[in-house]
Design a protein around this motif. Structure first.
Motif, PDB file in Angstrom:
ATOM      1  N   PRO A 124     -89.287 -59.734  -4.786  1.00 25.88           N
ATOM      2  CA  PRO A 124     -88.512 -60.301  -3.674  1.00 25.88           C
ATOM      3  C   PRO A 124     -89.414 -61.218  -2.842  1.00 25.88           C
ATOM      4  CG  PRO A 124     -89.045 -58.009  -3.245  1.00 25.88           C
ATOM      5  CD  PRO A 124     -89.504 -58.306  -4.638  1.00 25.88           C
ATOM      6  N   PRO A 125     -88.819 -62.179  -2.178  1.00 21.73           N
ATOM      7  CA  PRO A 125     -89.648 -63.075  -1.356  1.00 21.73           C
ATOM      8  C   PRO A 125     -90.355 -62.301  -0.251  1.00 21.73           C
ATOM      9  CG  PRO A 125     -87.303 -63.429  -0.931  1.00 21.73           C
ATOM     10  CD  PRO A 125     -87.410 -62.456  -2.070  1.00 21.73           C
ATOM     11  N   ARG A 126     -91.602 -62.674  -0.002  1.00 24.42           N
ATOM     12  CA  ARG A 126     -92.396 -61.994   1.026  1.00 24.42           C
ATOM     13  C   ARG A 126     -92.192 -62.602   2.399  1.00 24.42           C
ATOM     14  NH1 ARG A 126     -96.950 -58.931  -1.519  1.00 24.42           N
ATOM     15  NH2 ARG A 126     -96.522 -59.114  -3.713  1.00 24.42           N
ATOM     16  N   TYR A 127     -91.696 -63.801   2.421  1.00 24.41           N
ATOM     17  CA  TYR A 127     -91.446 -64.453   3.698  1.00 24.41           C
ATOM     18  C   TYR A 127     -90.323 -65.468   3.518  1.00 24.41           C
ATOM     19  CZ  TYR A 127     -94.255 -68.141   1.608  1.00 24.41           C
ATOM     20  OH  TYR A 127     -94.741 -69.110   0.759  1.00 24.41           O
ATOM     21  N   ALA A 128     -89.743 -65.856   4.613  1.00 26.36           N
ATOM     22  CA  ALA A 128     -88.684 -66.862   4.597  1.00 26.36           C
ATOM     23  C   ALA A 128     -89.125 -68.018   5.480  1.00 26.36           C
ATOM     24  CB  ALA A 128     -87.385 -66.276   5.125  1.00 26.36           C
ATOM     25  N   VAL A 129     -88.807 -69.197   5.062  1.00 27.50           N
ATOM     26  CA  VAL A 129     -89.102 -70.386   5.859  1.00 27.50           C
ATOM     27  C   VAL A 129     -87.820 -70.780   6.569  1.00 27.50           C
ATOM     28  CG1 VAL A 129     -89.827 -72.800   5.823  1.00 27.50           C
ATOM     29  CG2 VAL A 129     -90.885 -71.147   4.255  1.00 27.50           C
TER      30      VAL A 129
END
Length: 158
Positions: free
Chosen positions: A20-25
């Motif tokens: 899963p993505p570790r961060y979102a922009v």
């Protein structure tokens, strides 16, 4: 036919899964409140999940266990509105957050109000989320001190 389907399922199950993505922009625009509102809307489920994971299931039970030690020295923490361990923990977190809030610049407070409104959480919960680390460290220092003062001591050795 059934064997082929089973083989296909087994092969697909062995395929690597993307983490899963570790961060979102996020691309946020506007004044502090507007940026906070966009942040709250876009990450509402993650913010609520973080609140539940960190506070409801971890921090509140931990702080609640400290109530007896604190109430022995500061008796008002054993009475309403701090009656139960959960009320004690929430009360300490909120009291500390309100004190820390005084030192938070107005634009950051406006952004937190926006996050609260955008995510659907009460402002006090967002404030607690932004100050719980300071509160926890302070509470742990106080309870460690209280436990040390009540612990038996070696006075002399003969």
């Amino acid at each position: 036919m059934r064997a082929r389907w089973l083989l296909l399922c087994v092969c697909l199950a062995c395929q690597p899964v993307a983490p899963p993505p570790r961060y979102a922009v996020l691309h946020l625009k506007g004044a502090p409140y507007q940026r906070g509102f966009q942040h709250g809307q876009q990450l509402s489920s993650q913010i609520k999940s973080f609140y539940t994971r960190m506070l409801s299931t971890s921090l509140v039970p931990y702080l609640g266990r400290q109530q007896a030690d604190v109430a022995r020295v500061l008796p008002h923490y054993g009475k309403p509105p701090y009656g139960s361990p959960q009320e004690f923990a929430r009360g300490v977190l909120l009291e500390s957050a309100k004190e820390l809030e005084k030192a938070i610049p107005l634009d950051l407070r406006a952004e937190m109000h926006g996050v609260a409104d955008g995510s659907g959480l009460p402002y006090d919960d967002v404030l607690i989320l932004n100050t719980f680390l300071d509160t926890t460290l302070a509470a742990r220092a106080v309870t460690a001190f209280l436990q040390q003062t009540q612990a038996p001591r070696l006075v002399s050795v003969s």
